[in-house]
Design a protein around this motif. Structure first.
Motif, mmCIF file in Angstrom:
data_model
loop_
_atom_site.group_PDB
_atom_site.id
_atom_site.type_symbol
_atom_site.label_atom_id
_atom_site.label_comp_id
_atom_site.label_asym_id
_atom_site.label_seq_id
_atom_site.Cartn_x
_atom_site.Cartn_y
_atom_site.Cartn_z
ATOM 1 N N GLN A 292 -52.868 80.018 43.995
ATOM 2 C CA GLN A 292 -52.993 81.314 43.336
ATOM 3 C C GLN A 292 -53.818 82.279 44.184
ATOM 4 N N ARG A 297 -46.985 81.567 46.364
ATOM 5 C CA ARG A 297 -45.797 81.518 45.505
ATOM 6 C C ARG A 297 -46.061 82.353 44.260
ATOM 7 N N GLU A 299 -46.268 83.301 40.188
ATOM 8 C CA GLU A 299 -46.698 82.583 38.990
ATOM 9 C C GLU A 299 -45.475 82.100 38.220
ATOM 10 N N GLY A 300 -45.662 81.111 37.348
ATOM 11 C CA GLY A 300 -44.565 80.603 36.539
ATOM 12 C C GLY A 300 -43.949 81.704 35.679
ATOM 13 N N GLY A 301 -42.626 81.691 35.529
ATOM 14 C CA GLY A 301 -41.940 82.690 34.728
ATOM 15 C C GLY A 301 -41.592 83.949 35.493
ATOM 16 N N SER A 302 -41.874 83.996 36.786
ATOM 17 C CA SER A 302 -41.544 85.176 37.583
ATOM 18 C C SER A 302 -40.040 85.363 37.674
ATOM 19 N N PRO A 305 -38.671 83.783 41.642
ATOM 20 C CA PRO A 305 -39.418 82.585 42.057
ATOM 21 C C PRO A 305 -39.252 82.251 43.531
ATOM 22 N N TYR A 315 -39.058 77.384 47.165
ATOM 23 C CA TYR A 315 -38.545 77.221 45.810
ATOM 24 C C TYR A 315 -37.253 76.424 45.839
ATOM 25 N N ARG A 320 -35.469 73.713 40.026
ATOM 26 C CA ARG A 320 -36.302 74.726 39.378
ATOM 27 C C ARG A 320 -37.798 74.383 39.501
ATOM 28 N N GLY A 321 -38.177 74.087 40.731
ATOM 29 C CA GLY A 321 -39.587 73.788 40.998
ATOM 30 C C GLY A 321 -39.940 74.181 42.423
ATOM 31 N N TYR A 322 -41.167 73.880 42.817
ATOM 32 C CA TYR A 322 -41.648 74.254 44.137
ATOM 33 C C TYR A 322 -42.007 73.016 44.958
#
Length: 355
Positions: A292, A297, A299-302, A305, A315, A320-322
């Protein structure tokens, strides 16, 4: 027949000490092999520099502060410069990588002798790159000062070993490194954090080798192992080598098929690697705060992504992850190896691991 110059006996002793140091280091039957290497290389370097000074007419005896015409004596003998003082005379630049490597081992020797004789194997693994540089620097100084006839190349051989040439061997070595006492980890981290980047990255301070294993045609005139110097490579070859990563482990060439996410680490995997390499407590919360703060990257929900810093994070649309790169792990290990860097990277005060 004239008596040989005094510096010749010091030079002979230096070569003998270095040879003994390497023999101890490579002997698996020695319970304190690394300690022996450090102690005997200390003597080897001391005798080598004293031989140089004696040959060049530099007086390396301590003079009395109250009468500079007279010398300090201990038990009737003139007190001569110790290794640190010799290094200061030989390399006037405080951050010369050879001098800093020498001073690192002087400080390490004091810790081994007084507190850490039982951590020999783990410590030897953790600073193996420094030890290799320590020996090669000695060889360079020996040959540059006195000529190739005094080289150790005809005495020392490349050892036969397993180590990181096998996956299981690599994991065993990593497990040993993690058992190093917290205060030794802190000492190593603190010493490195005080170095300029160009000194820390110099192979004369710490040698990091990357070995690529491949089958080669039989050549009766060639050596069984061939090494290529960085300075002898083309720009294209240097780029290719750099792309292999910065881990310094062995790379075995084999056929690979395309794999999604190859080379990327899950958060927990990256977190464990960082936690094992630094002297401070490192958790998933620290890992979260680090990315952060660095902003590698979204934040979640961007809604975007995929907008990551590709040096450190990528990504995965399918999962659906990093995934995080080795470069991110290396970056955090370097930053979090000192109290100041840990706070800057995570926004949290560093806490030493429980011993």
């Amino acid at each position: 027949m004239p008596r040989p110059a005094r510096w010749r006996s010091a030079l002979s002793a230096a070569r003998d000490e270095a040879t003994l140091a390497v023999r101890l280091y490579n002997d698996p039957g020695q319970s304190r092999a690394f300690e022996g290497f450090v102690v005997h290389m200390h003597l080897a370097w001391l005798y080598l520099l004293q031989a140089r000074f004696a040959r060049d007419g530099i007086d390396f005896r301590y003079r009395r502060s109250d009468d500079p015409r007279r010398f300090v004596t201990v038990d009737g003998e003139h007190k001569r410069w110790e290794l640190v003082r010799c290094a200061e005379e030989r390399w006037t630049d405080l951050n010369d990588p050879v001098r800093r490597n020498l001073e690192f081992f002087v400080a390490l020797r004091n810790r081994i002798e007084h507190r850490h004789a039982s951590t020999d194997r783990n410590l030897g693994l953790s600073v193996s790159g420094h030890a290799q540089a320590h020996l090669l620097n000695f060889e360079d100084e020996l040959v540059a000062t006195f000529g190739t006839r005094y080289s150790l190349a005809g005495i020392l051989r490349f050892p036969v070993f397993v180590g990181t040439f096998t996956t299981d061997g690599e994991q065993a070595l990593l497990n040993l490194r993690q058992k190093l006492p917290a205060d030794l980890k802190r000492f190593i981290a603190d010493y490195h954090s005080g170095l300029p980047e160009e000194t820390a990255a110099d192979s004369r301070f710490e040698l990091r080798l990357r070995v690529v294993m491949e089958l080669a045609a039989r050549d009766s005139n060639a050596l069984s192992m061939q090494f290529t110097r960085w300075d002898d490579m083309t720009d294209e070859e240097r780029v290719a080598v750099s792309e292999m990563g910065r881990r310094g482990h062995t790379v075995i060439r084999e056929q690979r098929r395309a794999v999604v996410g190859h080379g990327l680490l899950r958060p927990k995997e990256a977190e464990r690697k960082i936690a094992a390499a630094i002297p401070y407590r490192f958790t998933s919360h620290h890992f979260l705060r680090a990315w952060q703060i660095k902003g590698i990257r979204p934040e979640g929900g961007s809604g975007h992504p995929e907008r990551t810093d590709e040096r450190y994070c990528l990504y995965d649309a399918l999962g659906r992850g990093y995934g995080y790169t080795e470069a991110w792990v290396v970056h955090l290990i370097k930053e979090c190896s000192s109290e100041e860097g840990f706070f800057a990277a995570t926004g949290r005060v560093a806490e030493l691991k429980a011993t």
